[in-house]
Design an enzyme around this catalytic site. Structure first.
Site, PDB file in Angstrom:
ATOM      1  N   LYS A   8      16.589   7.492   6.260  1.00 29.10           N
ATOM      2  CA  LYS A   8      17.590   6.433   6.223  1.00 29.10           C
ATOM      3  C   LYS A   8      17.573   5.704   4.872  1.00 29.10           C
ATOM      4  O   LYS A   8      16.655   5.885   4.062  1.00 29.10           O
ATOM      5  CB  LYS A   8      17.330   5.456   7.369  1.00 29.10           C
ATOM      6  CG  LYS A   8      17.509   6.086   8.749  1.00 29.10           C
ATOM      7  CD  LYS A   8      17.209   5.062   9.830  1.00 29.10           C
ATOM      8  CE  LYS A   8      17.332   5.651  11.211  1.00 29.10           C
ATOM      9  NZ  LYS A   8      17.036   4.630  12.243  1.00 29.10           N
ATOM     10  N   HIS A  59      15.567   8.865  11.276  1.00 26.02           N
ATOM     11  CA  HIS A  59      16.178   9.219  12.559  1.00 26.02           C
ATOM     12  C   HIS A  59      15.721  10.622  12.897  1.00 26.02           C
ATOM     13  O   HIS A  59      15.657  11.494  12.036  1.00 26.02           O
ATOM     14  CB  HIS A  59      17.706   9.210  12.458  1.00 26.02           C
ATOM     15  CG  HIS A  59      18.365   9.924  13.587  1.00 26.02           C
ATOM     16  ND1 HIS A  59      18.578   9.337  14.813  1.00 26.02           N
ATOM     17  CD2 HIS A  59      18.805  11.209  13.698  1.00 26.02           C
ATOM     18  CE1 HIS A  59      19.146  10.217  15.621  1.00 26.02           C
ATOM     19  NE2 HIS A  59      19.299  11.354  14.960  1.00 26.02           N
TER      20      HIS A  59
END
Length: 152
Positions: A9, A115
């Site tokens: 991210k 993620h």
């Protein structure tokens, strides 16, 4: 063999943790079969997080995930989805166990660095959002026999 999507991210990219995080997955014996640096658009964010779009906190999530570049990658390995999720630790870095990625590098629920797909259906859907079939490299590494037995 199983495949999963990971996203490093914007917080991981901005904090210059990409190499460290990639190394952790490689050291575990997972194979990178696709990888790219990109900026997630609001449209892609809505597709990726479709189940959350109507939630009150979604705008904050969208602002975060579209706020800077991410590294999208497909990892392959035995039980790759669960292995990655175990390596990531609890969603909140404050609750993640030491030794996990989030436990070692995060102190936030939202800015939790990586993620990882939460199951086979999600992995398949998410991989298709970020990669065309021709962008995924097929084939075993020469070291595969040294990572797992032939019958695994």
């Amino acid at each position: 063999m199983e495949r999963t999507l990971i996203l490093l991210k914007p917080d991981a990219v901005q904090r210059r943790l990409m190499g460290t995080l990639i190394s952790r997955f490689e050291e575990k014996g997972l194979n990178f079969v696709a990888m790219k640096l990109l900026k997630i658009t609001p449209e892609l964010a809505k597709q990726h997080y479709a189940e959350h779009v109507e939630k009150g906190w979604y705008p904050t999530l969208e602002n975060f995930i579209t706020g800077g570049p991410v590294v999208a990658a497909v990892l392959e390995g035995l039980e790759a989805i669960q292995v990655v999720r175990d390596m990531l630790g609890a969603t909140s870095g404050l609750k993640a166990a030491p030794g996990t990625i989030r436990g070692d590098f995060s102190s936030s629920r939202q800015m939790n660095l990586v993620h990882g797909s939460d199951g086979p259906d999600a992995a398949d859907r998410e991989i298709k959002l970020y990669f065309k079939p021709e962008e995924i490299v097929e084939g075993d590494l020469h070291l595969t026999p040294w990572l797992r037995a032939g019958d695994e």
